[in-house]
Enzyme design. Structure first.
Site, PDB file in Angstrom:
ATOM      1  N   ASN A  41      39.563  33.267  36.340  1.00 23.24           N
ATOM      2  CA  ASN A  41      40.658  32.757  35.502  1.00 23.24           C
ATOM      3  C   ASN A  41      40.475  31.258  35.247  1.00 23.24           C
ATOM      4  O   ASN A  41      39.919  30.527  36.079  1.00 23.24           O
ATOM      5  CB  ASN A  41      42.029  33.061  36.116  1.00 23.24           C
ATOM      6  N   ILE A  42      40.930  30.823  34.099  1.00 21.44           N
ATOM      7  CA  ILE A  42      40.788  29.430  33.676  1.00 21.44           C
ATOM      8  C   ILE A  42      42.159  28.930  33.218  1.00 21.44           C
ATOM      9  O   ILE A  42      42.733  29.457  32.258  1.00 21.44           O
ATOM     10  CB  ILE A  42      39.750  29.309  32.543  1.00 21.44           C
ATOM     11  N   GLU A  43      42.676  27.955  33.929  1.00 18.30           N
ATOM     12  CA  GLU A  43      44.023  27.450  33.623  1.00 18.30           C
ATOM     13  C   GLU A  43      43.954  26.131  32.861  1.00 18.30           C
ATOM     14  O   GLU A  43      42.920  25.458  32.829  1.00 18.30           O
ATOM     15  CB  GLU A  43      44.817  27.318  34.924  1.00 18.30           C
ATOM     16  N   CYS A  52      43.132  34.798  31.875  1.00 12.27           N
ATOM     17  CA  CYS A  52      42.820  35.574  33.083  1.00 12.27           C
ATOM     18  C   CYS A  52      41.318  35.785  33.284  1.00 12.27           C
ATOM     19  O   CYS A  52      40.518  35.719  32.342  1.00 12.27           O
ATOM     20  CB  CYS A  52      43.465  36.951  32.996  1.00 12.27           C
ATOM     21  N   GLU A  54      39.820  38.585  33.805  1.00 13.22           N
ATOM     22  CA  GLU A  54      39.335  39.737  33.032  1.00 13.22           C
ATOM     23  C   GLU A  54      38.942  39.303  31.624  1.00 13.22           C
ATOM     24  O   GLU A  54      37.977  39.805  31.042  1.00 13.22           O
ATOM     25  CB  GLU A  54      40.424  40.819  32.938  1.00 13.22           C
ATOM     26  N   CYS A  85      46.911  42.191  34.684  1.00 11.34           N
ATOM     27  CA  CYS A  85      48.178  41.979  33.974  1.00 11.34           C
ATOM     28  C   CYS A  85      48.231  42.851  32.718  1.00 11.34           C
ATOM     29  O   CYS A  85      47.221  43.414  32.291  1.00 11.34           O
ATOM     30  CB  CYS A  85      48.339  40.505  33.612  1.00 11.34           C
ATOM     31  N   CYS A  88      45.770  41.928  29.903  1.00  6.14           N
ATOM     32  CA  CYS A  88      44.372  42.264  30.223  1.00  6.14           C
ATOM     33  C   CYS A  88      44.146  43.768  30.209  1.00  6.14           C
ATOM     34  O   CYS A  88      43.049  44.231  29.902  1.00  6.14           O
ATOM     35  CB  CYS A  88      43.960  41.644  31.552  1.00  6.14           C
TER      36      CYS A  88
HETATM   37  N1  THU Z   1      45.496  36.265  36.600  1.00  5.19           N
HETATM   38  C1  THU Z   1      44.300  36.833  36.326  1.00  5.19           C
HETATM   39  O1  THU Z   1      43.275  36.137  36.226  1.00  5.19           O
HETATM   40  N2  THU Z   1      44.252  38.176  36.148  1.00  5.19           N
HETATM   41  C2  THU Z   1      45.327  39.009  36.262  1.00  5.19           C
HETATM   42  O2  THU Z   1      45.207  40.181  35.990  1.00  5.19           O
HETATM   43  C3  THU Z   1      46.601  38.480  36.743  1.00  5.19           C
HETATM   44  C4  THU Z   1      46.744  37.008  36.710  1.00  5.19           C
HETATM   45  C5  THU Z   1      45.557  34.806  36.757  1.00  5.19           C
HETATM   46  C6  THU Z   1      46.241  34.076  35.639  1.00  5.19           C
HETATM   47  C7  THU Z   1      46.656  32.793  36.318  1.00  5.19           C
HETATM   48  O3  THU Z   1      45.578  31.881  36.254  1.00  5.19           O
HETATM   49  C8  THU Z   1      46.866  33.195  37.768  1.00  5.19           C
HETATM   50  O4  THU Z   1      46.264  34.474  37.931  1.00  5.19           O
HETATM   51  C9  THU Z   1      48.318  33.299  38.180  1.00  5.19           C
HETATM   52  O5  THU Z   1      49.035  34.099  37.306  1.00  5.19           O
END
Ligand code: THU
Length: 130
Positions: A41-43, A52, A54, A85, A88
């Site tokens: 995941n990249i914020e 996310c 995925e 999520c 995704c």
């Molecule tokens: N996140 C994912 O990378 N995949 C998911 O299926 C659920 C959530 C990440 C998004 C965010 O960076 C962190 O988890 C918290 O929500």
């Protein structure tokens, strides 16, 4: 599935950029011809702009040539059994089939095997738009 797809997801999780949630996630996709694409995941400081694990993995998969997806693994550092999520699920369903295996993992390996169809029954399908 072989343990290496889980390891690819865990390796990608270690490379994620999640300074805000501190919730690292990794995903890995294997094509039927054996290619593996992984991502974390990249914020972003403007929170809704992040994405996310995925989605990162799917980006690598598409840019790597796409093709039939055989299996997918997902792992999160702070969860015993991460499930993708809703967004995704829709993205994964775009490029795989209802029977594509999806491995929900903890830090040691696969905890549960489900299918993309299990996670997104009755989903919206692109064929509606064609
Ligand atoms: N996140 C994912 O990378 N995949 C998911 O299926 C659920 C959530 C990440 C998004 C965010 O960076 C962190 O988890 C918290 O929500």
């Amino acid at each position: 599935m072989s343990h290496d797809l889980f390891l690819a997801a865990r390796e990608a999780m270690a490379k994620c950029y999640a300074p805000y949630s501190k919730f690292p996630v990794g995903a890995a996709i294997r094509t039927t011809d054996g290619r593996v694409y992984a991502g974390g995941n990249i914020e972003v400081a403007s929170y809704p702009e992040g994405w996310c694990a995925e989605t990162t993995a799917l980006g690598h998969y598409v840019m790597g040539g796409g093709g039939e997806i055989a299996e997918i693994a997902v792992v999160a550092e702070r969860m015993d059994r991460i499930t993708p999520c809703g967004g995704c699920r829709q993205r994964l369903a775009e490029f795989s089939g209802p029977d594509t295996r999806l491995y929900l993992c903890d830090q040691a390996g696969v905890v549960e095997t489900v299918t993309v169809g299990d996670l997104l029954p009755f989903g919206f399908e692109g064929k509606t738009l064609r």
